[in-house]
Design a protein around this motif. Structure first.
Motif, mmCIF file in Angstrom:
data_model
loop_
_atom_site.group_PDB
_atom_site.id
_atom_site.type_symbol
_atom_site.label_atom_id
_atom_site.label_comp_id
_atom_site.label_asym_id
_atom_site.label_seq_id
_atom_site.Cartn_x
_atom_site.Cartn_y
_atom_site.Cartn_z
ATOM 1 N N ARG A 118 -7.996 -0.683 -75.182
ATOM 2 C CA ARG A 118 -9.464 -1.136 -74.700
ATOM 3 C C ARG A 118 -10.049 -0.223 -73.923
ATOM 4 O O ARG A 118 -11.364 -0.178 -73.783
ATOM 5 C CB ARG A 118 -9.232 -2.430 -73.962
ATOM 6 N N ALA A 139 -13.594 -0.454 -71.634
ATOM 7 C CA ALA A 139 -14.708 -1.190 -72.058
ATOM 8 C C ALA A 139 -14.947 -2.292 -71.589
ATOM 9 O O ALA A 139 -14.334 -3.140 -71.483
ATOM 10 C CB ALA A 139 -14.520 -1.209 -73.645
ATOM 11 N N MET A 140 -16.215 -2.608 -71.360
ATOM 12 C CA MET A 140 -16.694 -3.828 -70.792
ATOM 13 C C MET A 140 -17.361 -4.833 -71.668
ATOM 14 O O MET A 140 -17.738 -4.506 -72.916
ATOM 15 C CB MET A 140 -17.996 -3.620 -69.596
ATOM 16 N N THR A 141 -17.249 -6.361 -71.676
ATOM 17 C CA THR A 141 -17.419 -7.127 -72.565
ATOM 18 C C THR A 141 -18.675 -8.036 -72.058
ATOM 19 O O THR A 141 -19.022 -7.918 -70.788
ATOM 20 C CB THR A 141 -16.372 -8.045 -73.049
ATOM 21 N N SER A 142 -18.980 -8.968 -72.579
ATOM 22 C CA SER A 142 -20.112 -9.894 -71.939
ATOM 23 C C SER A 142 -19.753 -10.653 -70.748
ATOM 24 O O SER A 142 -20.509 -11.100 -69.961
ATOM 25 C CB SER A 142 -20.611 -10.882 -73.162
ATOM 26 N N ASP A 143 -18.298 -11.149 -70.734
ATOM 27 C CA ASP A 143 -17.600 -11.655 -69.512
ATOM 28 C C ASP A 143 -17.789 -10.713 -68.294
ATOM 29 O O ASP A 143 -18.225 -11.114 -67.284
ATOM 30 C CB ASP A 143 -16.202 -11.987 -69.758
ATOM 31 N N ASP A 144 -17.685 -9.255 -68.537
ATOM 32 C CA ASP A 144 -17.940 -8.448 -67.534
ATOM 33 C C ASP A 144 -19.359 -8.405 -67.103
ATOM 34 O O ASP A 144 -19.692 -8.344 -65.681
ATOM 35 C CB ASP A 144 -17.449 -6.828 -67.788
ATOM 36 N N SER A 168 -15.950 -7.562 -82.359
ATOM 37 C CA SER A 168 -15.369 -7.392 -81.034
ATOM 38 C C SER A 168 -16.071 -5.909 -80.603
ATOM 39 O O SER A 168 -16.194 -5.636 -79.391
ATOM 40 C CB SER A 168 -13.729 -7.324 -80.834
ATOM 41 N N SER A 169 -15.947 -4.921 -81.480
ATOM 42 C CA SER A 169 -16.270 -3.532 -81.124
ATOM 43 C C SER A 169 -17.874 -3.502 -80.628
ATOM 44 O O SER A 169 -18.258 -2.637 -79.888
ATOM 45 C CB SER A 169 -15.994 -2.817 -82.158
ATOM 46 N N THR A 208 -19.530 -5.574 -79.191
ATOM 47 C CA THR A 208 -19.939 -6.454 -78.033
ATOM 48 C C THR A 208 -19.042 -5.561 -76.683
ATOM 49 O O THR A 208 -19.009 -6.496 -75.858
ATOM 50 C CB THR A 208 -19.538 -7.783 -78.227
ATOM 51 N N GLU A 209 -18.723 -4.703 -77.137
ATOM 52 C CA GLU A 209 -17.984 -3.930 -75.765
ATOM 53 C C GLU A 209 -19.002 -2.598 -75.698
ATOM 54 O O GLU A 209 -19.282 -1.777 -76.314
ATOM 55 C CB GLU A 209 -16.603 -3.341 -76.482
ATOM 56 N N TYR A 210 -18.773 -2.065 -74.161
ATOM 57 C CA TYR A 210 -20.038 -1.041 -73.623
ATOM 58 C C TYR A 210 -19.136 -0.223 -72.724
ATOM 59 O O TYR A 210 -18.346 -0.821 -71.939
ATOM 60 C CB TYR A 210 -21.043 -2.030 -73.270
#
Length: 428
Positions: free
Chosen positions: A83, A101-106, A243-244, A246-248
């Motif tokens: 990740r 990598a950050m997600t929408s939860d982050d 999933s990729s 929505t990761e930043y």
């Protein structure tokens, strides 16, 4: 004797010994000239830096990342984390942190941090080329446009994010090669921007040039409007797992300026994130510049202190030459305080005269030199005014020199005020 009479008399007495006064004024002039030039240099460079950094971030915006755990240098190579999107080269030293990598939860967690007003993910777009009509294609380097950024433009206007139109701002270096006659002629022209997805298929999007950006110290990259960035990001993400997309690697967080940035940064650290402002990224650079200016100012202050001794010598000689005159003034009822005021005003006037001439000539010379450099040696640094003078800095120089002159006058003025009128009248 009224205050206005003291001032008039002091000004007149300053020119009794014109050669001595002229030499003292020249000494003050040198210090004031140097101090004005160094202050103008510091103001000009700092103004340029502030203008340049406005292209990479706003003062109330932080770049937020999620750092991975750092392994100590003695622990060997770090374990692989699928990740983690490493921000360093593969041969980077052990102990260097990577970025997870950050997600929408982050993004939601960052938004809940005290002081944070809004959060947006940073969408990194890798474009292939840009082309105007049937002219040549050119590789287009883009950089994420931070929230609240105001781009320094050579022509055109800022983005209208609310319009939903596909807008692009190109650097000045692209205008002539792409076939435009000048900056103004590029505005409102349609261009084609290409991007390749994960399946190696190329997509093209038509956008409109809304502005031409001055090149900055941080590179000559194009800026994309929000709508265009989203469209290109979606196209280049085709073929990637959901999933990729929505990761930043990072996010921009706008915070309340009423809350100190350091406090917001501590709160982010407590939540497992790292935040940096534009000031953090350029802080070291500006500290070095300020340090150099401080050293140059120190030399100017030394010159002014040397001029202060010249004032002391001038006034001591003046007191000695005018001993009988001082005795006569005291015999006629003039108080010691007014005699002190008379000689100290004379010193302050000499200080004002030297500093005013020094500051005035410094502004003229500085403007002339800045103009020559801007059109010659520093022509590549658009918008740089090497020497910039502000009313506040000029006033500060004048007040500082006059203050030094007053301090220098204390000894001779006190000696004049303490003289006995009888002994002074007997002085030969």
């Amino acid at each position: 004797m009224r205050a206005v009479d003291i001032v008039k008399t002091a000004i007149g007495n300053s020119f009794r010994s014109r050669l001595r006064t002229t030499l003292t004024v020249i000494a003050i002039f040198i210090g004031a000239f140097t101090l004005t030039i160094t202050n103008g240099l510091g103001t000009g460079i700092n103004n340029y830096i502030e203008g340049q950094v406005s292209s990479i971030g706003a003062p109330d915006v932080m770049t937020v990342t999620k750092p991975a755990e750092t392994t100590a240098a003695t622990d060997g190579p770090p374990k692989y984390d699928p990740r983690a999107a490493s921000a360093v080269a593969a041969d980077g030293p052990p102990g260097t942190p990577s970025v997870v990598a950050m997600t929408s939860d982050d993004l939601s967690a960052i938004a809940d941090v005290a002081g944070v007003v809004s959060v947006e993910p940073v969408l990194n777009v890798r474009t292939d080329y840009v082309q105007w009509t049937d002219h040549d294609k050119y590789v287009l380097a883009t950089s994420p446009l931070g929230s609240g950024v105001q781009i320094e433009l050579a022509a055109g206007k800022q983005f209208d994010h609310a319009s939903g139109q596909y807008e692009v701002i190109l650097p000045t270096s692209y205008v002539e090669p792409m076939g435009f006659a000048d900056y103004a002629s590029a505005i409102a022209q349609p261009v084609t921007i290409a991007v390749t997805d994960a399946l190696r298929e190329q997509h093209v999007v038509e956008a409109t040039i809304v502005g031409v950006q001055e090149e900055t110290l941080f590179g000559a990259t194009a800026s994309l409007g929000d709508a265009l960035t989203t469209e290109l990001y979606d196209l280049q993400s085709i073929g990637l797992p959901e999933s990729s997309t929505t990761e930043y690697s990072s996010a921009t967080a706008r915070f309340d300026t009423a809350v100190p940035a350091a406090e917001v940064q501590r709160s982010l650290v407590d939540a497992g994130y790292s935040g940096s402002t534009v000031a953090d990224r350029i802080g070291t650079f500006q500290t070095v510049i300020d340090g150099i200016i401080l050293v140059l100012n120190a030399f100017a202050i030394i010159a002014l202190l040397a001029a202060g001794f010249g004032i002391i010598n001038t006034l001591l000689m003046s007191v000695q030459e005018r001993t009988r005159e001082i005795g006569l003034m005291k015999a006629m009822g003039m108080s010691g305080a007014r005699i002190f005021a008379l000689f100290s005003t004379e010193a302050v006037f000499i200080g004002f005269l030297g500093s005013a001439i020094g500051a005035g000539i410094a502004m003229i010379v500085g403007g002339f030199v800045s103009g020559i450099l801007a059109n010659g040696l520093l022509a590549g640094l658009a918008g740089l005014q090497l020497l910039a003078f502000t009313p506040a800095s000029i006033a500060a120089v004048l007040l500082l020199v006059m203050g030094i002159a007053f301090v220098a006058a204390v000894l001779p003025a006190s000696r004049a005020a303490r003289q006995s009128p009888i002994e002074s009248l007997r002085y030969e």
